[in-house]
Scaffold this active site. Structure first.
Site, short mmCIF file in Angstrom:
data_model
loop_
_atom_site.label_atom_id
_atom_site.label_comp_id
_atom_site.label_asym_id
_atom_site.label_seq_id
_atom_site.Cartn_x
_atom_site.Cartn_y
_atom_site.Cartn_z
N ASP A 44 0.95 -1.35 0.29
CA ASP A 44 0.09 0.09 -0.05
C ASP A 44 0.88 1.46 0.09
O ASP A 44 0.49 2.27 -0.59
CB ASP A 44 -1.13 -0.03 1.30
N TYR A 157 -5.31 3.64 9.45
CA TYR A 157 -5.19 4.32 10.62
C TYR A 157 -6.37 4.61 11.54
O TYR A 157 -6.53 4.25 12.64
CB TYR A 157 -4.22 5.62 10.47
#
EC number: 2.7.1.23
Length: 255
Positions: A44, A157
């Site tokens: 990613d 996150y």
């Protein structure tokens, strides 16, 4: 999807160079500027860096996962790689536009595909005021930080900070505190993607704060404004049986 010109990007220091060499032999790749699709090999992080580098070209990206999680990537299948690209589905991601001002009065802007985050720079908790669409919604949040996440970034996150996962087509944003101390029970808010969120940092001398847009970091910030923008859409290609929407749903059930 009829595609004839494909570019290939990879990290030349990758530990998977043998696999990359196999992929390089599959096709006569073109220059990035001439491509109809850009293949990015890695994880990613590699994909996000290259999206930021080449998003101005308005060329779709197809990620091949050689990293760990690879949430925005497709699984490696060398034999069916080109077939999977031709049969792929498109997901449109609208990035966040972040504007920050630092303690010297300098103003910076940056784009984020996943999230914009603000966080304390020292051992002391950050203090900030939150406005949404010009209206004060919280006079003081004391926390390690806070973040605004897109639907595509809501499982990154944001999820680790106990924020909710958003469906890709939800037209929503997550506003999530990071280790909130006061108000202790505030877990964040879901906002329309049209919202403009502003953080005013309080007591910047004693409690300095940094801000990031994905991996771009800015130091000693006094205020941060975040909003979604449709001016720079990013097209990601996914295998037809492995779409981003499917992954987001699966993630909500512990997949």
């Amino acid at each position: 999807m009829n595609i004839n010109k494909i570019a290939l990007i990879y990290n030349h220091n990758s530990k998977h160079l043998a696999i990359i060499e196999e992929i390089k032999k599959l096709y006569n790749y073109c220059k990035i500027e001439e491509a109809e699709v850009i293949i990015v090999i890695g994880g990613d992080g590699e994909l996000l860096h290259n999206i930021h580098r080449y998003m101005h070209l308005n060329i779709p990206f197809y990620g091949v996962n050689l990293g760990n999680l690879g949430f925005l990537m497709n699984p490696l299948d060398t034999k069916k790689l080109l077939q999977n690209i031709h049969e792929s589905t498109v997901s449109i991601l609208n990035p966040l536009l972040m504007q920050v001002e630092d303690t010297s009065g300098q103003i910076y802007t940056a784009l984020a595909i996943n999230e914009v985050s603000i966080f304390r720079k020292t051992n002391q908790a950050a203090k900030f005021r939150i406005e949404v669409n010009g209206i004060e919604r919280m006079s003081e949040l004391v926390a390690d930080g806070a973040l605004v996440a897109t639907p595509a970034g809501s499982s990154a996150y944001n999820l680790s900070a106990s924020g909710p996962i958003l469906p890709l087509e939800s037209n929503m944003l997550c506003l999530t505190p990071i280790c909130s101390f006061r108000p202790r029970r505030w877990h964040g808010a879901l906002l329309l993607s049209s919202a403009t969120i502003k953080f005013e940092i309080l007591n910047t001398n004693k409690r300095p704060v940094n801000a990031t847009a994905d991996f771009q970091e800015f130091n000693n910030i006094t205020n941060v404004t975040v909003k979604s923008t449709k001016d720079k859409p990013v097209k990601l290609l996914f295998n037809k049986n492995h779409t981003l929407e499917d992954r987001i749903i699966k993630e909500q059930f512990g997949g």
